[in-house]
Design an enzyme around this catalytic site. Structure first.
Site, PDB file in Angstrom:
ATOM      1  N   GLY A  94      18.994  12.726  22.598  1.00  0.00           N
ATOM      2  CA  GLY A  94      19.807  11.626  22.106  1.00  0.00           C
ATOM      3  C   GLY A  94      21.304  11.826  22.144  1.00  0.00           C
ATOM      4  O   GLY A  94      22.043  10.984  21.659  1.00  0.00           O
ATOM      5  N   CYS A  95      21.773  12.944  22.703  1.00  0.00           N
ATOM      6  CA  CYS A  95      23.225  13.130  22.773  1.00  0.00           C
ATOM      7  C   CYS A  95      23.740  12.641  24.121  1.00  0.00           C
ATOM      8  O   CYS A  95      23.048  12.724  25.124  1.00  0.00           O
ATOM      9  CB  CYS A  95      23.596  14.595  22.614  1.00  0.00           C
ATOM     10  SG  CYS A  95      23.251  15.248  20.982  1.00  0.00           S
ATOM     11  N   ALA A  96      24.970  12.173  24.118  1.00  0.00           N
ATOM     12  CA  ALA A  96      25.580  11.744  25.382  1.00  0.00           C
ATOM     13  C   ALA A  96      25.927  12.952  26.237  1.00  0.00           C
ATOM     14  O   ALA A  96      26.061  12.850  27.443  1.00  0.00           O
ATOM     15  CB  ALA A  96      26.830  10.923  25.113  1.00  0.00           C
ATOM     16  N   THR A  97      26.079  14.102  25.601  1.00  0.00           N
ATOM     17  CA  THR A  97      26.346  15.327  26.336  1.00  0.00           C
ATOM     18  C   THR A  97      25.090  16.195  26.285  1.00  0.00           C
ATOM     19  O   THR A  97      24.153  15.880  25.565  1.00  0.00           O
ATOM     20  CB  THR A  97      27.515  16.094  25.688  1.00  0.00           C
ATOM     21  OG1 THR A  97      27.144  16.431  24.355  1.00  0.00           O
ATOM     22  CG2 THR A  97      28.766  15.237  25.653  1.00  0.00           C
TER      23      THR A  97
END
Lengths: 187, 471
Positions: free
Chosen positions: A97-100
């Site tokens: 769920g992280c953009a990174t």
């Protein structure tokens, strides 16, 4: 939780250097380094090191009114994150769920304390990771679970995200959630 | 207690008055050391002197339309907002905001049912919006326009309705690796259900979908081709008319994801000869919560319903129902009435400017963006280089060496008030093909100006310089 200002009264000169020490290596006895911080504090309501550190982080980031200073602080903390093994940079350790790309390894030591390592391909996310590892590494699993997602809103670094909202860019929430899931599993 | 010193001598936690210390360290950035800009005019004149050609004659389309967008005139994080995330969503002009307000203040009512004045008026406006959409993309009949909640729902509608009733095991669905997840995932679900096969067209040496390979992929097994018109990452344009011809030659259908083309250029479904086309309102100055599917009327008429509910039925019995004709058959339940009317107002607004005018201006802006961006050291811009033959959409996805796009986007936002996107832009397979996990994307619309581009480039250089100073 307690207001950071009641816990932590720092002169402005205290902020000329980063506030916190490096996260402990796997030596639980040193995990009380927070006591050495040169600041007067009342006893945290939640009565744990974790709550104390959370307040310290909140006080620190609240004191930085300029975004660039918050970014600088995070980049500095990113540089303190211990090296992460390539072998641990695997999909199983990815924080969803992280953009990174963020990786977290969670273990329990012989004293039943949670041990966390983390890394990211983003420098700012690494800074977030350092803060969370610093806060939760060496804590009892029960204390890890005690941290409320909303508590992190008080560490509002305000970097491209509303910390109240659950968003795929919200590294704080996603990494904390991963750490708490691991703590729950190991309880 | 261990006290750690900063890595750089210049690392310090400065007071607000010293917040620009990073930007002025390098002499090449001195003239861009400003960051607080109090008004557009001040900003524009500063940049004009520095970089952009002086404005002579009539103002650009960007300058003349900016006043129509109230949201653009604000400060974020202490800087003037420069909104460059238009491929994600566009801003809304006052005309659209007013249409929404008029609807809710003046004639909010359910459509197609009541006989009272308000309901009749709401129905008229709702159906008028449908005609506006039809005319905007040159559909021959407004019954060919189905309102959906977004473009994704349009793709799902075709996949579940047409796909489930027409696809058999081993039938082939052709897509490209550059498709948006919304165009890929529904077909993965359907393919799994019916045993059909997804075939993906890879990128060629120029980094765009390999059209020659696609042409070779068509066979009698091909039942549908699902492709973008304009790529939301590569800014490249697919030859839809040719693709439709190849598909029809083998009896296959064509579904076009036109989310990045309909807002920016004239799109003529009859000339392109496509079977289905989807687009979304919020990317074309309209409200969120509404999009549309175009489908040729004979196809729509032969398709079963996708969702069940009110509005889409003819008669309901306890054991079965008969269904309404298109488009009602595919619009179950109370539709997004205000949003449809808002979309109609957006189309009026865009048509008032003229899609050709918008396109011509964006082509110019796109070239300017690419030229300026390609001059940034260690940058990789994805998609084709613009040339006489190759036109790019007014967006650039890029990476700067050793700098995470999310770090870059965060700093641009926090320090410069520049809104861009970072991540995989709902195109993970494409990013894998490009050998990266994510990219930064700057995307323009007709209300952007060359000064916006200039400001972004200065901000980007400053950002790169800032992060490099920590290495």
């Amino acid at each position: 939780m307690l207001s950071p200002t009641t816990l932590f009264t720092l002169s402005s000169s205290s902020f000329n250097s980063p506030l916190f020490p490096k996260p402990n290596t796997f030596t639980p006895s040193k995990s009380n380094a927070i006591n050495a911080i040169n600041a007067p504090c009342t006893k945290p309501k939640l009565g744990s090191n974790v709550a104390h550190k959370l307040s310290n982080l909140a006080a620190e980031f609240t004191s930085l009114s300029q975004p660039i200073d918050r970014v600088k602080r995070l980049l500095h903390y990113a540089s303190l994150l211990p090296p992460f093994l390539d072998a641990d940079r695997v999909p199983a350790n990815r924080v969803g769920g992280c953009a990174t790309q963020v990786w977290v390894v969670a273990e329990m030591d012989e004293r039943r304390r949670m041990r966390f390592r983390a890394d990211s391909d983003s420098e700012i996310s690494k800074g977030f990771c350092w803060c969370l590892v610093w806060m939760l590494d060496g804590a009892k699993p029960e204390d890890v679970l005690m941290v409320d997602r909303d508590d992190l809103a008080d560490i509002n670094v305000g970097l491209g995200m509303s910390l109240k909202a659950h968003s795929r860019t919200n590294t704080w929430h996603n990494v904390l959630f991963t750490m708490q899931t691991a703590a729950k599993d190991l309880l | 207690m261990e006290v750690l010193l900063p890595k750089l001598p210049s690392f310090k936690f400065s007071s607000p008055s010293h917040c620009c210390s990073i930007t002025i360290r390098s002499s090449s950035f001195v003239r861009f050391g400003f960051r607080r800009v109090s008004s557009l005019s001040v900003f524009a004149s500063t940049v004009n002197e520095a970089v952009a050609e002086p404005a002579v004659g009539s103002p650009s389309l960007g300058h003349s339309t900016r006043p129509h967008f109230p949201i653009l005139h604000q400060e974020v994080n202490g800087s003037k907002l420069v909104y460059l995330d238009n491929a994600a969503t566009s801003q809304k002009p006052t005309a659209v905001l007013k249409a929404l307000q008029n609807y809710y203040e003046g004639y909010n009512s359910n459509v197609h049912r009541g006989i009272h004045f308000l309901s009749a008026k709401a129905t008229d406006e709702y159906e008028s919006a449908r005609r506006k959409v039809a005319s905007f993309i040159n559909a021959s009949d407004s019954r060919e326009i189905v309102f959906t909640k977004n473009a994704s729902e349009g793709v799902n509608l075709v996949a579940y309705s047409w796909g489930l009733s027409n696809l058999k095991p081993e039938d082939e669905i052709i897509l490209t690796v550059a498709e948006h997840h919304s165009a890929i995932v529904p077909w993965q679900l359907i393919a799994k259900k019916v045993g059909a096969v997804l075939k993906f067209v890879d990128l060629n040496q120029d980094g765009i979908p390999d059209i020659d390979k696609m042409k070779e992929m068509f066979s009698r097994k091909t039942k549908i081709v699902v492709v973008h018109h304009v790529s939301n990452v590569l800014a490249s344009v697919l030859p839809i008319r040719d693709i439709a011809q190849w598909a029809h030659d083998v009896g296959a259908k064509v579904l076009v994801d036109a989310c990045q083309s309909v807002p920016h250029m004239m799109v003529d479904v009859q000339s392109l000869n496509v079977d289905f086309l989807v687009a979304s309102s919020h990317k074309m100055c309209g409200p969120t919560g509404i999009g549309f599917l175009f489908g040729k009327i004979d196809l729509l008429s032969s398709m079963p319903p996708f969702l069940g509910g009110g509005e889409m039925i003819s008669d309901v019995y306890l054991d079965h129902s008969t269904y309404a004709e298109p488009p009602s058959r595919f619009e179950a339940g109370t539709p997004a009435i205000g949003e449809a009317i808002g979309l109609g107002a957006a189309i009026d607004y865009l048509s008032g400017i003229g899609m050709q005018t918008i396109h011509d201006y964006e082509v110019e802006l796109s070239r300017y963006l690419y030229e300026r961006l390609v001059s940034v050291p260690n940058i990789r811009i994805y998609g084709p280089a613009p040339s006489e033959k190759v036109q790019r959409a007014a967006l650039c996805s890029f990476n700067v060496e050793n700098l995470h796009p999310t770090d870059l986007a965060t700093f641009l936002d926090q320090q410069h008030g520049v809104a861009i996107r970072s991540g995989h832009h709902c195109a993970q397979p494409l990013h894998r093909s490009l050998g990266v996990s994510s990219s930064a994307r700057v995307s323009l619309y007709f209300y952007n100006t060359k000064e916006d581009v200039d400001y972004f480039i200065h901000a980007l250089n400053d950002t790169v310089s800032f992060f490099n100073s920590f290495k």
